[in-house]
Design a protein around this motif. Structure first.
Motif, PDB file in Angstrom:
ATOM      1  N   SER A 262       4.281   0.073 -10.414  1.00 53.30           N
ATOM      2  CA  SER A 262       3.914   0.771  -9.181  1.00 53.30           C
ATOM      3  C   SER A 262       2.409   0.991  -9.208  1.00 53.30           C
ATOM      4  O   SER A 262       1.758   0.893 -10.255  1.00 53.30           O
ATOM      5  N   GLN A 263       1.848   1.295  -8.034  1.00 54.30           N
ATOM      6  CA  GLN A 263       0.419   1.584  -7.945  1.00 54.30           C
ATOM      7  C   GLN A 263       0.109   2.203  -6.600  1.00 54.30           C
ATOM      8  O   GLN A 263       0.712   1.846  -5.595  1.00 54.30           O
ATOM      9  N   GLY A 264      -0.829   3.134  -6.578  1.00 54.81           N
ATOM     10  CA  GLY A 264      -1.365   3.625  -5.319  1.00 54.81           C
ATOM     11  C   GLY A 264      -2.550   2.785  -4.889  1.00 54.81           C
ATOM     12  O   GLY A 264      -3.203   2.139  -5.711  1.00 54.81           O
ATOM     13  N   ASP A 265      -2.846   2.760  -3.602  1.00 55.51           N
ATOM     14  CA  ASP A 265      -3.970   1.970  -3.103  1.00 55.51           C
ATOM     15  C   ASP A 265      -5.259   2.378  -3.808  1.00 55.51           C
ATOM     16  O   ASP A 265      -5.632   3.549  -3.829  1.00 55.51           O
ATOM     17  N   GLY A 266      -5.926   1.384  -4.398  1.00 52.65           N
ATOM     18  CA  GLY A 266      -7.186   1.619  -5.084  1.00 52.65           C
ATOM     19  C   GLY A 266      -7.061   1.657  -6.593  1.00 52.65           C
ATOM     20  O   GLY A 266      -8.063   1.536  -7.287  1.00 52.65           O
ATOM     21  N   GLY A 319     -11.411  12.353   4.021  1.00 48.54           N
ATOM     22  CA  GLY A 319     -12.695  12.589   3.369  1.00 48.54           C
ATOM     23  C   GLY A 319     -13.792  11.915   4.155  1.00 48.54           C
ATOM     24  O   GLY A 319     -13.556  10.921   4.860  1.00 48.54           O
ATOM     25  N   THR A 320     -14.986  12.454   4.063  1.00 52.21           N
ATOM     26  CA  THR A 320     -16.142  11.881   4.755  1.00 52.21           C
ATOM     27  C   THR A 320     -17.244  11.569   3.747  1.00 52.21           C
ATOM     28  O   THR A 320     -17.169  11.931   2.578  1.00 52.21           O
ATOM     29  N   SER A 321     -18.287  10.919   4.219  1.00 51.86           N
ATOM     30  CA  SER A 321     -19.344  10.438   3.325  1.00 51.86           C
ATOM     31  C   SER A 321     -20.406  11.501   3.084  1.00 51.86           C
ATOM     32  O   SER A 321     -21.589  11.317   3.371  1.00 51.86           O
ATOM     33  N   VAL A 322     -19.958  12.623   2.549  1.00 52.92           N
ATOM     34  CA  VAL A 322     -20.831  13.713   2.119  1.00 52.92           C
ATOM     35  C   VAL A 322     -20.515  13.994   0.659  1.00 52.92           C
ATOM     36  O   VAL A 322     -19.341  14.163   0.294  1.00 52.92           O
ATOM     37  N   LEU A 335     -17.503   6.530  -0.865  1.00 49.67           N
ATOM     38  CA  LEU A 335     -17.608   7.972  -1.084  1.00 49.67           C
ATOM     39  C   LEU A 335     -16.547   8.720  -0.281  1.00 49.67           C
ATOM     40  O   LEU A 335     -15.938   9.680  -0.776  1.00 49.67           O
ATOM     41  N   ALA A 336     -16.312   8.299   0.950  1.00 48.71           N
ATOM     42  CA  ALA A 336     -15.320   8.981   1.784  1.00 48.71           C
ATOM     43  C   ALA A 336     -13.932   8.916   1.148  1.00 48.71           C
ATOM     44  O   ALA A 336     -13.174   9.896   1.174  1.00 48.71           O
ATOM     45  N   TYR A 337     -13.594   7.763   0.553  1.00 47.70           N
ATOM     46  CA  TYR A 337     -12.286   7.656  -0.109  1.00 47.70           C
ATOM     47  C   TYR A 337     -12.250   8.521  -1.367  1.00 47.70           C
ATOM     48  O   TYR A 337     -11.216   9.134  -1.665  1.00 47.70           O
ATOM     49  N   GLN A 338     -13.351   8.604  -2.093  1.00 44.23           N
ATOM     50  CA  GLN A 338     -13.405   9.516  -3.235  1.00 44.23           C
ATOM     51  C   GLN A 338     -13.132  10.952  -2.792  1.00 44.23           C
ATOM     52  O   GLN A 338     -12.350  11.671  -3.432  1.00 44.23           O
ATOM     53  N   ARG A 339     -13.783  11.375  -1.711  1.00 42.76           N
ATOM     54  CA  ARG A 339     -13.606  12.750  -1.249  1.00 42.76           C
ATOM     55  C   ARG A 339     -12.172  13.000  -0.786  1.00 42.76           C
ATOM     56  O   ARG A 339     -11.609  14.080  -1.007  1.00 42.76           O
ATOM     57  N   CYS A 381     -14.991   7.868   7.559  1.00 37.98           N
ATOM     58  CA  CYS A 381     -13.807   8.677   7.282  1.00 37.98           C
ATOM     59  C   CYS A 381     -12.767   7.800   6.590  1.00 37.98           C
ATOM     60  O   CYS A 381     -12.455   6.710   7.067  1.00 37.98           O
ATOM     61  N   ALA A 382     -12.284   8.273   5.448  1.00 41.40           N
ATOM     62  CA  ALA A 382     -11.207   7.598   4.730  1.00 41.40           C
ATOM     63  C   ALA A 382     -10.055   8.568   4.565  1.00 41.40           C
ATOM     64  O   ALA A 382     -10.249   9.792   4.547  1.00 41.40           O
ATOM     65  N   THR A 383      -8.853   8.034   4.447  1.00 46.99           N
ATOM     66  CA  THR A 383      -7.675   8.885   4.342  1.00 46.99           C
ATOM     67  C   THR A 383      -6.753   8.414   3.223  1.00 46.99           C
ATOM     68  O   THR A 383      -6.683   7.229   2.900  1.00 46.99           O
ATOM     69  N   VAL A 384      -6.052   9.373   2.631  1.00 43.21           N
ATOM     70  CA  VAL A 384      -5.056   9.129   1.591  1.00 43.21           C
ATOM     71  C   VAL A 384      -3.731   9.689   2.086  1.00 43.21           C
ATOM     72  O   VAL A 384      -3.652  10.876   2.439  1.00 43.21           O
ATOM     73  N   TYR A 385      -2.708   8.853   2.134  1.00 37.79           N
ATOM     74  CA  TYR A 385      -1.380   9.244   2.589  1.00 37.79           C
ATOM     75  C   TYR A 385      -0.443   9.302   1.377  1.00 37.79           C
ATOM     76  O   TYR A 385      -0.259   8.309   0.687  1.00 37.79           O
ATOM     77  N   ILE A 386       0.158  10.454   1.137  1.00 36.52           N
ATOM     78  CA  ILE A 386       1.104  10.620   0.034  1.00 36.52           C
ATOM     79  C   ILE A 386       2.506  10.763   0.615  1.00 36.52           C
ATOM     80  O   ILE A 386       2.745  11.641   1.460  1.00 36.52           O
ATOM     81  N   PRO A 387       3.460   9.913   0.200  1.00 38.29           N
ATOM     82  CA  PRO A 387       4.827  10.075   0.709  1.00 38.29           C
ATOM     83  C   PRO A 387       5.446  11.361   0.162  1.00 38.29           C
ATOM     84  O   PRO A 387       5.460  11.587  -1.053  1.00 38.29           O
ATOM     85  N   THR A 388       5.929  12.212   1.052  1.00 32.48           N
ATOM     86  CA  THR A 388       6.450  13.510   0.617  1.00 32.48           C
ATOM     87  C   THR A 388       7.775  13.390  -0.119  1.00 32.48           C
ATOM     88  O   THR A 388       8.136  14.267  -0.910  1.00 32.48           O
TER      89      THR A 388
END
Length: 417
Positions: A262-266, A319-322, A335-339, A381-388
């Motif tokens: 298994s693996q998460g994106d990234g 997350g955003t690029s800050v 950076l946005a995905y890191q945040r 803007c980057a987003t991370v989706y976690i299946p609940t």
């Protein structure tokens, strides 16, 4: 079951096999076996560290993981009639852990995820997580659970992290030149900006003597993805996928390895997937002249399979690029995905997980990572989706507040000190 054309004996090391694979890219590595277009076949694959990581409650093996030796690739597999300029069609018919075996090798009923120490490769969030940690996962059918990250269970999206064709001599020279130029901009950086050719611990199939010495000095490390596919770590390259690889040498010389349960994106912790040995069943074909016909000269194209677990409810973090220090960056999607990942980690700690447990979970579980906005200056803007559904407790926000879970023994930790 298709014929096993590249067998591996679990009681022997990777270099002590009937057919010896390789851990560098070079056009002169001879094909270990040859197949014909339309042929279906099985390839055994060893976990990327060849048994160096153990099923225990220590992270010292992750701390001292031998990066010079990876990846343990099965191949090269020659394809009759394949010529430079063709597209190699590869169908993934099946893929899974080592069949019918239990034992000390990852893939024999278990796998692992690691956070690599900064001084030994690091990871996506290495500035926040500089030390080595590990989580061991047990397989029950298609499900994975871990004593190091309790309270979660999910269906694995089993896939090869690495598959690709051999580079031509010219393409190899291009890789080494451009990556060498990058390294030269900051040669002492930890972790390094790229991995230069490294003869030590090189495995080059059946090459011997002067041919081995020459190739080892210039062969490319397998760590990054490149024009030939390579270590792309695409979790959706699972059963039922069809991939179209550029062909750069006669016979294509296909190689495969780095299987993931298994693996998460990234694969964000670097060793972020659930690493394992196992098998992969493939079928190959050729599209003559396909690289020019379809304009495919420096990338692989793929059609994902349709066997992934189907999750219907997600909890997403943006997350955003800050930077963490409040510095504005211009449309920095990385950076946005890191945040976004850090926001998800912070959230999961409110339930009782340690930050390291949450980080390991994001690497191993089938999260979805997306670039959600790349045009609205100055913030990407980057987003991370976690299946609940992977949690056995309610994970969405509510007026009653987060439940408190038992984090168990936690993730084993080891530090350079």
């Amino acid at each position: 079951m298709p014929d096993v054309i590249f067998p591996l004996d679990s009681t022997r090391t990777f270099v002590d096999q009937e057919k010896v694979g390789h851990n560098r890219w070079h056009p002169d590595i001879p094909a270990a076996v040859t197949v014909t277009p339309g042929q279906s076949f099985r390839v055994d694959c060893r976990e990327w560290f060849d048994g160096a990581i153990r099923n225990d409650d220590s992270a010292d093996d992750i701390l001292n993981a031998p990066l010079n030796s990876v990846h343990t690739l099965s191949g090269p597999i020659g394809v009759e009639g394949a010529k430079p300029g063709d597209l190699l069609v590869v169908d993934i018919l099946d893929v899974g852990p080592i069949p019918l075996e239990e034992g000390p090798l990852a893939g024999q009923g278990w796998g692992y995820t690691g956070i690599f120490a900064t001084r030994n490769g690091g990871g996506f969030l290495t500035e926040q997580f500089p030390d080595a940690y590990k989580a061991v996962w047990d397989f029950t059918g298609q499900k994975a659970t871990s004593r190091h990250i309790p309270g979660v269970e999910f269906t694995g999206i089993v896939h090869p992290g690495l598959m690709g064709t051999a580079p031509s001599a010219g393409l190899l020279a291009t890789w080494n030149a451009r990556e060498g130029a990058l390294i030269a901009t900051d040669p002492d950086r930890v972790p390094p900006l790229a991995l230069a050719p490294e003869p030590e611990d090189a495995i080059l199939g059946s090459l011997t003597g002067d041919a081995f010495t020459t190739a080892a000095a210039e062969a490319a490390r397998t760590a990054p993805p490149r024009e030939n596919g390579g270590n792309q770590d695409i979790k959706n390259l699972t059963k039922g996928s069809r991939i179209f690889y550029p062909v750069f040498v006669d016979g294509a010389k296909l190689s495969v390895g780095d299987l993931h349960f298994s693996q998460g994106d990234g694969e964000i912790t670097f060793c972020g997937a659930i690493e394992m040995g196992g098998f992969i069943d493939l079928r190959v074909d050729i599209i003559p002249g396909g690289m020019e016909t379809y304009g495919v000269s420096e990338n692989a194209i793929f059609m994902p399979g349709n066997t992934d677990p189907q999750y219907s409810e997600w909890l997403a973090f943006s997350g955003t690029s800050v930077t963490l220090d409040g510095e504005q960056r211009y449309l920095d999607s990385h950076l946005a995905y890191q945040r976004a990942c850090l926001h998800a980690i912070d959230y999961l700690t409110t339930f009782g997980y340690s930050p390291e447990q949450a980080y390991l979970l994001l690497g191993a579980a089938p999260i979805e990572g997306r670039l959600s906005g790349v045009v609205d200056i100055p913030n990407a803007c980057a987003t991370v989706y976690i299946p609940t559904a992977i949690f056995d407790f309610p994970v969405s926000p509510s007026v009653s507040g987060p439940v408190t879970i038992d984090p168990g023994i936690g993730a084993p930790h080891s530090s350079f000190g």
